[in-house]
Design an enzyme around this catalytic site. Structure first.
Site, PDB file in Angstrom:
ATOM      1  N   LYS A 166      48.881  94.574  -8.468  1.00  0.00           N
ATOM      2  CA  LYS A 166      50.016  93.673  -8.294  1.00  0.00           C
ATOM      3  C   LYS A 166      49.567  92.017  -8.707  1.00  0.00           C
ATOM      4  CE  LYS A 166      53.820  92.946  -5.087  1.00  0.00           C
ATOM      5  NZ  LYS A 166      53.928  93.111  -3.626  1.00  0.00           N
TER       6      LYS A 166
HETATM    7  C1  E4P Z   1      57.291  92.877  -2.575  1.00  0.00           C
HETATM    8  O1  E4P Z   1      56.655  93.182  -3.599  1.00  0.00           O
HETATM    9  C2  E4P Z   1      57.099  91.568  -2.047  1.00  0.00           C
HETATM   10  O2  E4P Z   1      55.890  90.937  -1.723  1.00  0.00           O
HETATM   11  C3  E4P Z   1      58.096  91.456  -0.792  1.00  0.00           C
HETATM   12  O3  E4P Z   1      59.092  92.287  -1.060  1.00  0.00           O
HETATM   13  C4  E4P Z   1      58.464  90.078  -0.420  1.00  0.00           C
HETATM   14  O4  E4P Z   1      59.217  90.316   0.896  1.00  0.00           O
HETATM   15  P1  E4P Z   1      59.624  89.137   1.561  1.00  0.00           P
HETATM   16  O5  E4P Z   1      60.208  88.084   0.709  1.00  0.00           O
HETATM   17  O6  E4P Z   1      60.593  89.772   2.471  1.00  0.00           O
HETATM   18  O7  E4P Z   1      58.290  88.473   2.366  1.00  0.00           O
END
Ligand code: E4P
Length: 218
Positions: free
Chosen positions: A88
């Site tokens: 990622k």
């Molecule tokens: C996943 O890929 C993201 O990092 C995550 O969904 C962010 O979520 P949040 O906005 O609830 O922290």
């Protein structure tokens, strides 16, 4: 439609797996920081998550480097850790370059922190395997997160981009059902949002009545 759980917590992943509808896991540095592990155990923790997954399921594990050279080094290291790991990488110029480099080496990437159509186009052009637009965080600042998802889907279809849309920052069941209407490849959400999908008051009322009627007669 693929369902990912947005957590680094092994117990939550096990619970979601037990439902039998899970396709993978996404984490980020904030989520991994919530776990009671020391820094030197983070890689082992990722391996433990991967060990819970089956064929076709994957774990998006996020790099923390912010410059190109370190990004590709960290990305390669993460990808060697376990075949289920998708690297990622945050949206930024070095991130795009790193995604391009890693994609050319057949390393799967997930371009994260995407908040605009332009960023989503760049993610696809760089060859990212997933793009993660953050629906809830856009809603938080009075922008329409789902409208971004719709636009990305139209544009990706227009150009037959192969990047899979993985809607992230999902806060409630409506986000998931709207993504399904748009035809999004995948959503990632916390366990409670997945659990809330099960709930409907008429289901509970209906089940109570079925069981009461049966008991009254037999
Ligand atoms: C996943 O890929 C993201 O990092 C995550 O969904 C962010 O979520 P949040 O906005 O609830 O922290």
């Amino acid at each position: 439609m693929k369902f990912f759980i947005d957590t680094a917590n092994l117990e939550e992943i096990k619970k979601a797996k037990a439902l039998g509808i899970l396709d993978g896991v996404t984490t980020n540095p904030s989520l991994i920081s919530k776990e009671s592990i020391d820094k030197e155990w983070i890689m082992d923790h990722y391996i433990s998550i991967c060990d819970l997954l089956e064929d076709e399921e994957d774990l998006s594990a996020e790099i923390i480097s912010t410059n190109y050279v370190d990004m590709i080094q960290e990305g390669e290291k993460l990808s060697l850790l376990h075949p289920k790991i998708v690297v990622k990488i945050p949206m930024c110029e070095d991130g795009i370059k790193a995604i391009k480099f890693l994609s050319k080496k057949n390393i799967k990437t997930n371009c994260t922190l995407v908040f605009s159509i332009g960023q989503a186009i760049l993610a696809a052009k760089s060859g990212s395997y997933y793009v993660s637009p953050f629906v809830g965080r856009l809603d938080d600042i009075s922008h329409n997160g789902l409208s971004l998802i719709k636009d990305i889907k139209i544009i990706y279809d227009n150009y037959h981009f192969k990047t899979n849309i993985l809607a992230a920052s999902i806060r409630h069941p409506l986000h998931i059902t709207e993504c399904a209407k748009i035809g999004i490849h995948a959503v990632t959400s916390p366990l409670n949002v997945i659990s809330n999908l099960v709930q409907h008051p008429l289901t509970n009322i209906g089940l109570d009545k079925f069981l009461k009627d049966y008991k009254n007669k037999f």
